[in-house]
Write a protein that holds these residues in place. Structure first.
Motif, short mmCIF file in Angstrom:
data_model
loop_
_atom_site.label_atom_id
_atom_site.label_comp_id
_atom_site.label_asym_id
_atom_site.label_seq_id
_atom_site.Cartn_x
_atom_site.Cartn_y
_atom_site.Cartn_z
N ALA A 139 -2.93 13.21 27.87
CA ALA A 139 -3.06 12.91 26.44
C ALA A 139 -4.32 12.12 26.15
O ALA A 139 -5.03 12.37 25.17
CB ALA A 139 -1.83 12.16 25.95
N GLY A 140 -4.61 11.15 27.01
CA GLY A 140 -5.82 10.34 26.82
C GLY A 140 -7.09 11.15 27.00
O GLY A 140 -8.05 11.00 26.24
N ARG A 141 -7.10 12.02 28.00
CA ARG A 141 -8.28 12.84 28.27
C ARG A 141 -8.50 13.85 27.13
O ARG A 141 -9.64 14.06 26.69
CB ARG A 141 -8.12 13.58 29.60
N LEU A 142 -7.43 14.46 26.65
CA LEU A 142 -7.54 15.40 25.55
C LEU A 142 -8.03 14.70 24.28
O LEU A 142 -8.87 15.23 23.54
CB LEU A 142 -6.20 16.07 25.28
N SER A 143 -7.52 13.50 24.04
CA SER A 143 -7.91 12.75 22.85
C SER A 143 -9.40 12.40 22.89
O SER A 143 -10.13 12.57 21.91
CB SER A 143 -7.07 11.47 22.74
N ARG A 144 -9.86 11.90 24.03
CA ARG A 144 -11.29 11.53 24.15
C ARG A 144 -12.18 12.76 23.99
O ARG A 144 -13.24 12.70 23.36
CB ARG A 144 -11.54 10.85 25.50
N PHE A 145 -11.74 13.89 24.57
CA PHE A 145 -12.54 15.10 24.47
C PHE A 145 -12.65 15.58 23.03
O PHE A 145 -13.75 15.79 22.51
CB PHE A 145 -11.96 16.20 25.35
N PHE A 146 -11.53 15.77 22.37
CA PHE A 146 -11.56 16.34 21.02
C PHE A 146 -12.18 15.39 20.00
O PHE A 146 -12.88 15.83 19.08
CB PHE A 146 -10.17 16.78 20.59
N ASN A 147 -11.95 14.09 20.16
CA ASN A 147 -12.60 13.15 19.26
C ASN A 147 -14.11 13.16 19.44
O ASN A 147 -14.88 13.11 18.47
CB ASN A 147 -12.05 11.73 19.48
N PRO A 165 -3.60 28.25 29.20
CA PRO A 165 -2.53 27.24 29.31
C PRO A 165 -1.52 27.66 30.36
O PRO A 165 -1.22 28.84 30.52
CB PRO A 165 -1.92 27.23 27.91
N LYS A 166 -0.99 26.67 31.04
CA LYS A 166 0.02 26.94 32.06
C LYS A 166 1.34 27.39 31.43
O LYS A 166 2.06 28.21 32.00
CB LYS A 166 0.24 25.66 32.89
N ASN A 167 1.62 26.85 30.25
CA ASN A 167 2.86 27.17 29.55
C ASN A 167 2.70 26.78 28.08
O ASN A 167 1.63 26.32 27.66
CB ASN A 167 4.05 26.42 30.18
N ASP A 168 3.77 26.96 27.30
CA ASP A 168 3.71 26.64 25.88
C ASP A 168 3.54 25.15 25.63
O ASP A 168 2.99 24.74 24.60
CB ASP A 168 4.98 27.14 25.17
N VAL A 169 4.02 24.34 26.56
CA VAL A 169 3.87 22.88 26.41
C VAL A 169 2.39 22.50 26.43
O VAL A 169 1.92 21.72 25.60
CB VAL A 169 4.63 22.14 27.53
N GLN A 170 1.65 23.06 27.38
CA GLN A 170 0.21 22.78 27.44
C GLN A 170 -0.51 23.33 26.21
O GLN A 170 -1.42 22.69 25.68
CB GLN A 170 -0.40 23.38 28.71
N LYS A 171 -0.11 24.50 25.77
CA LYS A 171 -0.72 25.09 24.57
C LYS A 171 -0.54 24.17 23.37
O LYS A 171 -1.47 23.92 22.60
CB LYS A 171 -0.10 26.46 24.31
N GLN A 172 0.69 23.65 23.23
CA GLN A 172 1.00 22.74 22.12
C GLN A 172 0.24 21.42 22.28
O GLN A 172 -0.26 20.86 21.30
CB GLN A 172 2.50 22.49 22.08
N MET A 173 0.17 20.92 23.51
CA MET A 173 -0.51 19.67 23.77
C MET A 173 -1.99 19.74 23.38
O MET A 173 -2.53 18.84 22.73
CB MET A 173 -0.38 19.33 25.28
N ILE A 174 -2.63 20.85 23.75
CA ILE A 174 -4.06 21.02 23.46
C ILE A 174 -4.28 21.18 21.96
O ILE A 174 -5.16 20.52 21.37
CB ILE A 174 -4.61 22.23 24.24
N THR A 175 -3.49 22.03 21.32
CA THR A 175 -3.66 22.28 19.88
C THR A 175 -3.40 21.02 19.07
O THR A 175 -4.14 20.69 18.15
CB THR A 175 -2.73 23.41 19.42
N SER A 176 -2.35 20.28 19.42
CA SER A 176 -2.02 19.06 18.70
C SER A 176 -3.12 18.01 18.83
O SER A 176 -3.45 17.31 17.86
CB SER A 176 -0.70 18.48 19.22
N ALA A 177 -3.70 17.90 20.03
CA ALA A 177 -4.78 16.92 20.23
C ALA A 177 -5.99 17.25 19.37
O ALA A 177 -6.65 16.37 18.83
CB ALA A 177 -5.17 16.89 21.71
#
Length: 280
Positions: A139-147, A165-177
């Motif tokens: 979550a921290g890495r995704l946040s720093r990247f997208f910001n 994405p490995k699964n729907d969870v990762q897909k959601q994690m990336i899109t949400s970030a």
């Protein structure tokens, strides 16, 4: 079949041997070219632009950017960033036209605000979903990247990130970030329901990117099949005032905020937010 990001960090996996093997594979060259062309189609750039290539590797995508003809809006100028020194070394040996930067996208995008007109990323951002040590979190890495990416793009700019994405969870994690960083986000699937499915995250910075198409991300992907537009900002705003401080939902939201800042938090369990009985 195991995924390389599940076992090693990208800079360790792509050593000198793997970097050269990846670059010289005709199969990978063809796939990379096809996905880069698709990303350019989604960006729909009308004139020569300054483009950031995230996870540029040995410059396979960059070569496509440099070769866009004038009647299709090119050629483009590009800067590539990658965490693998071996990949960048191969790019230098191949004498690619773009400038190259050794950097970890999980630590941010180290460019001045508004530097780029657009950005692409091919088969890279799924690596952000894996923490390399106990001091980091996906979550921290995704946040720093997208910001960082949001800041580096001009207002009205766009980015297209192809990822696995490995699964729907990762897909959601990336899109949400991406949405939490301020992007308008649309998710496009090519070859859905097959083992060759490819996901493209289409991102916009400000409504001017799609001003002529209704002022929303839906205009960018209008008429395309298998498009899923996700806007979590509207969901987050609705009912926000109903969350009671100290409740389980409130605690989970707080934990997500801490994770986006790169901090380690305790895992959520069935006991999270549960009041303790008074002991006598």
């Amino acid at each position: 079949m195991s995924r390389p990001e599940d076992t090693l960090a990208a800079d360790v996996h792509y050593d000198d041997v793997e970097a050269r093997k990846y670059t010289t594979s005709s199969r990978i060259q063809n796939i990379q070219a096809s996905m880069t062309d698709r990303a350019l189609e989604l960006l729909d750039l009308k004139s020569p632009s300054m483009i950031l290539d995230i996870g540029c590797g040995s410059g396979l995508s960059g070569e496509i950017l440099s070769a866009v003809p004038e009647d299709e809006g090119g050629p483009h100028v590009w800067v590539g960033m990658d965490i693998s020194a071996s990949m960048l070394d191969v790019a230098l040996q191949r004498d690619v036209e773009g400038d190259l930067l050794l950097a970890d996208m999980g630590q941010g995008v180290p460019f001045r605000p508004g530097t780029f007109d657009a950005a692409i990323s091919i088969s890279a951002i799924q690596w952000l979903c894996n923490a390399e040590s106990s001091e980091t979190s996906p979550a921290g890495r995704l946040s720093r990247f997208f910001n960082g990416l949001y800041a580096s793009l001009k207002r009205g700019g766009m980015a297209v990130c192809q990822f696995y994405p490995k699964n729907d969870v990762q897909k959601q994690m990336i899109t949400s970030a991406a949405v939490k960083a301020g992007f308008g986000a649309g998710l496009l699937e090519d070859d859905p329901e097959t083992k060759n499915v490819k996901n493209y995250l289409v991102l916009t910075v400000g409504s001017s990117a799609v001003a002529n198409k209704g002022g929303d991300i839906t205009g960018v992907v209008q008429g395309m099949d298998n498009v899923d537009v996700q806007d979590h900002r509207r969901k987050a705003k609705s009912g926000r005032g109903d969350i009671k401080k100290g409740s389980k939902i409130w605690i989970i939201n707080k934990k997500e905020q801490m994770e986006r800042k790169g901090k380690i938090v305790k895992a959520t369990s069935k006991y999270t937010g549960r009041k303790r009985r008074i002991q006598f």
